[in-house]
Enzyme design. Structure first.
Site, PDB file in Angstrom:
ATOM      1  N   GLU A 140      14.908  18.939  -7.644  1.00 53.78           N
ATOM      2  CA  GLU A 140      15.075  17.580  -7.255  1.00 53.78           C
ATOM      3  C   GLU A 140      16.362  17.163  -7.552  1.00 53.78           C
ATOM      4  O   GLU A 140      17.160  16.430  -6.611  1.00 53.78           O
ATOM      5  CB  GLU A 140      14.179  16.703  -7.946  1.00 53.78           C
ATOM      6  CG  GLU A 140      12.606  17.126  -7.393  1.00 53.78           C
ATOM      7  CD  GLU A 140      11.988  17.882  -8.006  1.00 53.78           C
ATOM      8  OE1 GLU A 140      10.641  18.190  -7.871  1.00 53.78           O
ATOM      9  OE2 GLU A 140      12.518  18.712  -9.086  1.00 53.78           O
ATOM     10  N   PHE A 200      -2.407  11.696 -13.751  1.00 59.48           N
ATOM     11  CA  PHE A 200      -1.635  13.051 -13.678  1.00 59.48           C
ATOM     12  C   PHE A 200      -0.445  12.804 -12.901  1.00 59.48           C
ATOM     13  O   PHE A 200      -0.272  12.108 -12.022  1.00 59.48           O
ATOM     14  CB  PHE A 200      -2.487  13.779 -12.995  1.00 59.48           C
ATOM     15  CG  PHE A 200      -1.820  15.444 -12.705  1.00 59.48           C
ATOM     16  CD1 PHE A 200      -1.452  16.293 -13.793  1.00 59.48           C
ATOM     17  CD2 PHE A 200      -1.474  15.818 -11.518  1.00 59.48           C
ATOM     18  CE1 PHE A 200      -0.790  17.535 -13.622  1.00 59.48           C
ATOM     19  CE2 PHE A 200      -0.800  16.899 -11.381  1.00 59.48           C
ATOM     20  CZ  PHE A 200      -0.426  17.934 -12.389  1.00 59.48           C
ATOM     21  N   GLN A 201       0.921  13.452 -13.365  1.00 58.99           N
ATOM     22  CA  GLN A 201       2.113  13.121 -12.872  1.00 58.99           C
ATOM     23  C   GLN A 201       2.387  11.566 -12.736  1.00 58.99           C
ATOM     24  O   GLN A 201       3.165  11.322 -11.664  1.00 58.99           O
ATOM     25  CB  GLN A 201       2.290  13.912 -11.720  1.00 58.99           C
ATOM     26  CG  GLN A 201       2.289  15.406 -11.878  1.00 58.99           C
ATOM     27  CD  GLN A 201       2.466  16.374 -10.742  1.00 58.99           C
ATOM     28  OE1 GLN A 201       2.466  15.913  -9.745  1.00 58.99           O
ATOM     29  NE2 GLN A 201       3.118  17.604 -10.980  1.00 58.99           N
ATOM     30  N   LYS A 241       0.855   6.662  -3.383  1.00 61.76           N
ATOM     31  CA  LYS A 241       0.114   7.601  -2.269  1.00 61.76           C
ATOM     32  C   LYS A 241      -0.943   6.833  -1.525  1.00 61.76           C
ATOM     33  O   LYS A 241      -0.851   7.248  -0.434  1.00 61.76           O
ATOM     34  CB  LYS A 241      -0.402   8.780  -3.031  1.00 61.76           C
ATOM     35  CG  LYS A 241      -1.057  10.032  -2.142  1.00 61.76           C
ATOM     36  CD  LYS A 241      -1.267  10.889  -2.855  1.00 61.76           C
ATOM     37  CE  LYS A 241      -1.781  12.210  -1.899  1.00 61.76           C
ATOM     38  NZ  LYS A 241      -2.408  13.286  -2.509  1.00 61.76           N
ATOM     39  N   MET A 267      36.005  22.995 -21.680  1.00 60.28           N
ATOM     40  CA  MET A 267      36.407  21.774 -22.063  1.00 60.28           C
ATOM     41  C   MET A 267      36.132  21.548 -23.674  1.00 60.28           C
ATOM     42  O   MET A 267      36.942  20.899 -24.294  1.00 60.28           O
ATOM     43  CB  MET A 267      35.998  20.681 -21.096  1.00 60.28           C
ATOM     44  CG  MET A 267      36.800  19.391 -21.582  1.00 60.28           C
ATOM     45  SD  MET A 267      38.563  19.542 -21.361  1.00 60.28           S
ATOM     46  CE  MET A 267      38.806  18.979 -19.551  1.00 60.28           C
TER      47      MET A 267
END
Length: 593
Positions: A62, A124-125, A174, A489
């Site tokens: 993502e 969940f999630q 949802k 760096m």
């Protein structure tokens, strides 16, 4: 019994997910980077339904999708769009959101959310994305009613790309995605944004006169120009103004390309790793025209010592930037493009400054302190690799993306940009792993143009999974991988300020002497990992080069390919990015050797 004369009374329903996708289409979105999951599946079904109207690309992470969306936004000025599911999918977008916020990039991120009935139950999630992203977005929404979807999308795009641009989050439960309406909604409804009035402010005529008066009196003026000039599409007006007044121009890392890098008036980049001549000029200037900049600490160093010898004119679209870090004598809250157009229209020969001696001084500094790098025989230096890339590719006006680290600064120094929006760098947040997915987004937007990701091996490993997206989506990005086996760096800071003590900056196996900084300075015969095999495993063309003699031909082969290609260039790790002003230092502390 039905007859031919009876009207069909069947109602056409549309669900929330389909409304959102149709709203995106009506906002002009042609491409979205989206990774599916349980709470975004209805959205993906809608994207498939309308696949002829909007192209969905599947990133492999993502965060990669978020940076790819930025690739579109940074090169076009339009809103980039990405999507993820709830929970970990949504939180994987957080870095891309913060990155867009700091660099003022217009982006809309859509995240699935668990159904409203279980929000707050640790379902969940489930993650509270609005709360998580509150400080790193310009605005944020949670959809609670399917009737609001079309309005929210319209408002999100308006907010993202007006005033000072930035990212907007739409969190979409949802149940609202699946809820239906009996008819298509109004996709252009009235908005309700109390307190948000992003006027394209214009400078008052008196302010234009003030600027012209300051210019006329100046003997050593400098234009200090940043990303705001690119966002406002002010490049053409800036070039006209600089050449009319003969005022030399230095840019921030965000401003590269807004003024042609090869123009005699260009002082290149200023700041921590900017040129000596740019930093000297700003330090000596009696007038600093700060246009579309925010006086970032990597530019100013010690604030009270920065540009203290002259008057400061500061123009910015965001009033909160004025007087925030550095007090300006003439602060102007306005759209920079309008200010420059007004200056070009109003200026007369009598307003022009007498700068012959000043230009001579700047020229002397440029000749005395040029950007340079050592001759290492057949050993590759990153600076040489980038300079050769510029020589071979500049006529094609490529889009250049970078990761973060030494290679990023060397690219800013040694690749001369003559056009805006062709340089993409994670500048404010400094996000390793930005280069590859950003290039992926640019290539999706400009399939026939040359797109090159100049990357380091540390940054490449952050989002290396996007090599799969290049292959599966037929995106012929070219990757110039400057491989020094170290976090370059950080190594440089260890060398300069920590007596060379290595602390987890070597990227190879821990039993190698380099792990503790005890190596000979040369790489082992086998570098780690084997990027060529990895790239070929993902379906890319790939090659490794270890010597200066073989590099030009290998680079030409990569640039001529019509496929995604990774060129693994083994470089020394002893080189430092110079010049360098230590953090919090002043121009008097500049390191050149």
């Amino acid at each position: 019994m039905a007859t031919a004369n009876e009207k069909n009374t069947q109602t056409k329903t549309i669900n929330g997910a389909e409304i959102l996708v149709q709203a995106l289409v009506r906002q002009g979105v042609k491409t979205i980077f989206a990774y599916p999951g349980g709470c975004s599946m209805p959205l993906h079904q809608a994207l498939m339904k309308y696949k002829d109207d909007i192209r969905t690309l599947l990133p492999r992470h993502e965060q990669g999708g978020g940076f790819a969306a930025q690739g579109i936004a940074r090169t076009t000025g339009e809103v980039g769009v990405c999507m993820a599911t709830s929970g970990p999918g949504a939180t994987n977008l957080v870095t891309a959101l913060a990155d867009a916020k700091l660099d003022s990039i217009p982006m809309v991120a859509i995240t699935g959310q668990v159904p409203q009935a279980v929000i707050g139950s640790d379902a969940f999630q489930e993650t509270p994305m609005v709360e998580i992203s509150r400080a790193i977005t310009k605005h944020h929404y949670m959809v609670t009613d399917v009737k609001d979807v079309a309005r929210i999308v319209k408002e999100a795009f308006f907010i993202a790309n007006t005033g000072r641009p930035g990212p907007v989050l739409i969190d979409f439960p949802k149940d609202c995605q699946l809820a239906t309406l009996d008819a298509e909604p109004d996709y252009n409804p009235d908005t309700y944004l109390p307190g948000y009035r992003p006027e394209m402010r214009k400078a008052a005529p008196e302010q234009i006169k003030q600027i012209l008066a300051a210019i006329k009196r100046s003997k050593k003026p400098v234009l200090y120009v940043g990303g705001g000039a690119i966002i406002s599409d002010a490049s053409e007006e800036l070039v006209k103004f600089a050449r009319r007044t003969n005022i030399p121009v230095t840019t921030t890392v965000m401003g590269l390309g807004v003024f042609p890098g090869e123009d005699p008036l260009s002082l290149d980049m200023l700041g921590m790793h900017g040129t000596v001549y740019a930093n000297y000029a700003v330090n000596e200037a009696d007038l600093l025209l700060a246009f579309g900049v925010r006086f970032d600490d990597r530019v100013t160093g010690k604030l009270e010592e920065f540009a203290k010898h002259g008057k400061i004119v500061h123009v910015d679209i965001d009033p909160s930037e004025l007087q925030k870090n550095k007090e300006a004598h003439i602060p102007i809250n306005a759209d920079l493009k309008h200010v420059l157009a007004s200056l070009n229209e109003a200026i007369t020969d009598d307003d022009l400054p007498q700068v012959d001696d000043w230009l001579t001084q700047c020229k002397e500094w440029k000749e005395k302190y040029p950007l340079k790098y050592p001759e290492l025989g057949d050993v590759m230096s990153q600076q040489y690799a980038i300079h050769e890339l510029w020589q071979q590719s500049k006529d094609r006006d490529p889009y250049i993306t970078v990761g973060v680290g030494q290679h990023q600064m060397w690219a800013a120094q040694f690749y001369k940009f003559n056009k805006p929006r062709h340089w993409l760098s994670s500048s404010g947040l400094g996000t390793m792993g930005f280069g590859l997915p950003a290039a992926m987004g640019v290539q999706a937007q400009f399939p026939n143009d040359l797109v090159v990701d100049i990357d380091g091996d540390g940054s490449m490993l952050m989002n290396i999974q996007e090599l799969a997206t290049l292959h599966t989506e037929n995106l012929p990005v070219k990757i110039l991988l400057l491989n020094n086996q170290h976090l370059g760096m950080v190594v440089q800071w260890e060398d300069r300020f920590m007596a060379g003590r290595r602390a987890h900056t070597y990227l190879g196996p821990v039993h190698h002497p380099e792990w503790e900084g005890k190596g000979s300075g040369e790489h082992a015969e086998d570098t780690y990992p084997d990027f060529v095999s990895i790239a070929k495993g993902f379906g890319l063309q790939a090659k490794q080069v270890r010597s200066k003699a073989e590099y030009p031909a290998a680079l030409a082969e990569m640039l001529a390919s019509d496929q995604p290609y990774l060129l693994d260039v083994i470089c020394t790790y002893q080189e430092h990015v110079l010049p360098m002003i230590p953090s919090g230092g002043t121009v008097n502390d500049i390191i050149t050797e």
